[in-house]
Design a protein around this motif. Structure first.
Motif, mmCIF file in Angstrom:
data_model
loop_
_atom_site.group_PDB
_atom_site.id
_atom_site.type_symbol
_atom_site.label_atom_id
_atom_site.label_comp_id
_atom_site.label_asym_id
_atom_site.label_seq_id
_atom_site.Cartn_x
_atom_site.Cartn_y
_atom_site.Cartn_z
ATOM 1 N N UNK A 1 -5.369 7.647 6.327
ATOM 2 C CA UNK A 1 -4.555 8.497 5.455
ATOM 3 C C UNK A 1 -4.375 7.991 4.028
ATOM 4 N N UNK A 2 -4.551 6.693 3.785
ATOM 5 C CA UNK A 2 -4.235 6.171 2.451
ATOM 6 C C UNK A 2 -5.417 5.532 1.732
ATOM 7 N N UNK A 3 -6.054 4.553 2.360
ATOM 8 C CA UNK A 3 -7.127 3.829 1.666
ATOM 9 C C UNK A 3 -8.045 3.168 2.687
ATOM 10 N N UNK A 4 -9.253 3.678 2.780
ATOM 11 C CA UNK A 4 -10.188 3.187 3.793
ATOM 12 C C UNK A 4 -10.462 1.687 3.663
ATOM 13 N N UNK A 5 -10.677 1.215 2.456
ATOM 14 C CA UNK A 5 -11.000 -0.202 2.246
ATOM 15 C C UNK A 5 -9.894 -1.136 2.700
ATOM 16 N N UNK A 6 -8.661 -0.838 2.284
ATOM 17 C CA UNK A 6 -7.541 -1.664 2.717
ATOM 18 C C UNK A 6 -7.298 -1.523 4.211
ATOM 19 N N UNK A 7 -7.589 -0.352 4.750
ATOM 20 C CA UNK A 7 -7.476 -0.167 6.189
ATOM 21 C C UNK A 7 -8.424 -1.077 6.949
ATOM 22 N N UNK A 8 -9.638 -1.241 6.428
ATOM 23 C CA UNK A 8 -10.611 -2.135 7.073
ATOM 24 C C UNK A 8 -10.135 -3.585 6.992
ATOM 25 N N UNK A 9 -9.604 -3.977 5.845
ATOM 26 C CA UNK A 9 -9.063 -5.344 5.709
ATOM 27 C C UNK A 9 -7.956 -5.569 6.731
ATOM 28 N N UNK A 10 -7.062 -4.604 6.853
ATOM 29 C CA UNK A 10 -5.976 -4.728 7.824
ATOM 30 C C UNK A 10 -6.490 -4.695 9.260
ATOM 31 N N UNK A 11 -7.572 -3.961 9.497
ATOM 32 C CA UNK A 11 -8.160 -3.914 10.834
ATOM 33 C C UNK A 11 -8.742 -5.276 11.223
ATOM 34 N N UNK B 1 1.369 -2.786 16.595
ATOM 35 C CA UNK B 1 1.819 -2.590 15.210
ATOM 36 C C UNK B 1 0.684 -2.825 14.222
ATOM 37 N N UNK B 2 -0.039 -3.916 14.388
ATOM 38 C CA UNK B 2 -1.103 -4.252 13.436
ATOM 39 C C UNK B 2 -2.231 -3.223 13.474
ATOM 40 N N UNK B 3 -2.675 -2.828 14.665
ATOM 41 C CA UNK B 3 -3.741 -1.829 14.766
ATOM 42 C C UNK B 3 -3.280 -0.464 14.256
ATOM 43 N N UNK B 4 -2.060 -0.079 14.574
ATOM 44 C CA UNK B 4 -1.562 1.219 14.114
ATOM 45 C C UNK B 4 -1.464 1.250 12.593
ATOM 46 N N UNK B 5 -0.964 0.195 11.997
ATOM 47 C CA UNK B 5 -0.892 0.125 10.535
ATOM 48 C C UNK B 5 -2.287 0.205 9.942
ATOM 49 N N UNK C 1 0.840 -1.206 0.000
ATOM 50 C CA UNK C 1 0.000 0.000 0.000
ATOM 51 C C UNK C 1 0.873 1.255 0.000
ATOM 52 N N UNK C 2 1.958 1.238 0.746
ATOM 53 C CA UNK C 2 2.861 2.395 0.782
ATOM 54 C C UNK C 2 3.521 2.586 -0.582
#
Length: 174
Positions: free
Chosen positions: A116-126, A105-109, A41-42
């Protein structure tokens, strides 16, 4: 309460080998998938010249790391397997358990990516971060409060970056 919730989750460990194997994988290896997804993502964001957003993500990660280190030094809470009889499914060094470094680390990422970058991928990572946190309890190396503290630290770090005024040299020119 923290120990009671721990028991409710950890007491299920050791009953179904296949489920234990999944939880062991999530507890120990899922963090690498979170890091790999984050790296992709970065790179995607950098290729699109979203430098400010990438800087905000890393600022939030730095704040979360510092917050976790501070809380870890202030806390004397030992890991569950050091003070109780638990179903410990993965080897872990003894020490302070609050907060969970993996979960921080996982929650912060996840939250920084979502903000800041992509809501959808943020939800997947959450979702991955939550699974990792649950698994860390399941395998006997963290209490639920350790995971909750990691989430609170991550939320606070992202909020500070999101709502803090940017220095003038970072602001976009209009």
């Amino acid at each position: 309460m923290n120990y009671h919730l721990f028991q409710l989750i950890n007491d299920r460990a050791g009953r179904v080998d296949g489920l234990d194997d999944v939880m062991e994988f999530l507890a120990d290896r899922l963090i690498y998938g979170v890091f790999a997804g984050f790296a992709a993502i970065v790179v995607w964001a950098l290729l699109r010249r979203r430098l400010q957003q990438v800087a905000e993500v890393f600022a939030a990660l730095l704040l979360a790391f510092l917050g976790a280190q501070l809380l870890g030094h202030l806390s004397g809470q030992l890991r569950p397997f050091q003070t109780h009889h638990v179903h410990q499914l993965v080897a872990h060094d003894p020490g302070v358990s609050l907060p969970s470094d993996h979960a921080t680390a996982a929650f912060a990422i996840a939250l920084a990516v979502a903000a800041f970058l992509h809501r959808g991928w943020g939800v997947v990572l959450l979702v991955a971060a939550a699974a990792l946190g649950l698994a860390r309890i399941w395998v006997g190396v963290h209490y639920p409060g350790d995971i909750l503290a990691a989430l609170v630290i991550a939320v606070a770090a992202v909020a500070v970056v999101a709502y803090a005024p940017l220095p003038t040299f970072v602001r976009k020119s209009t």
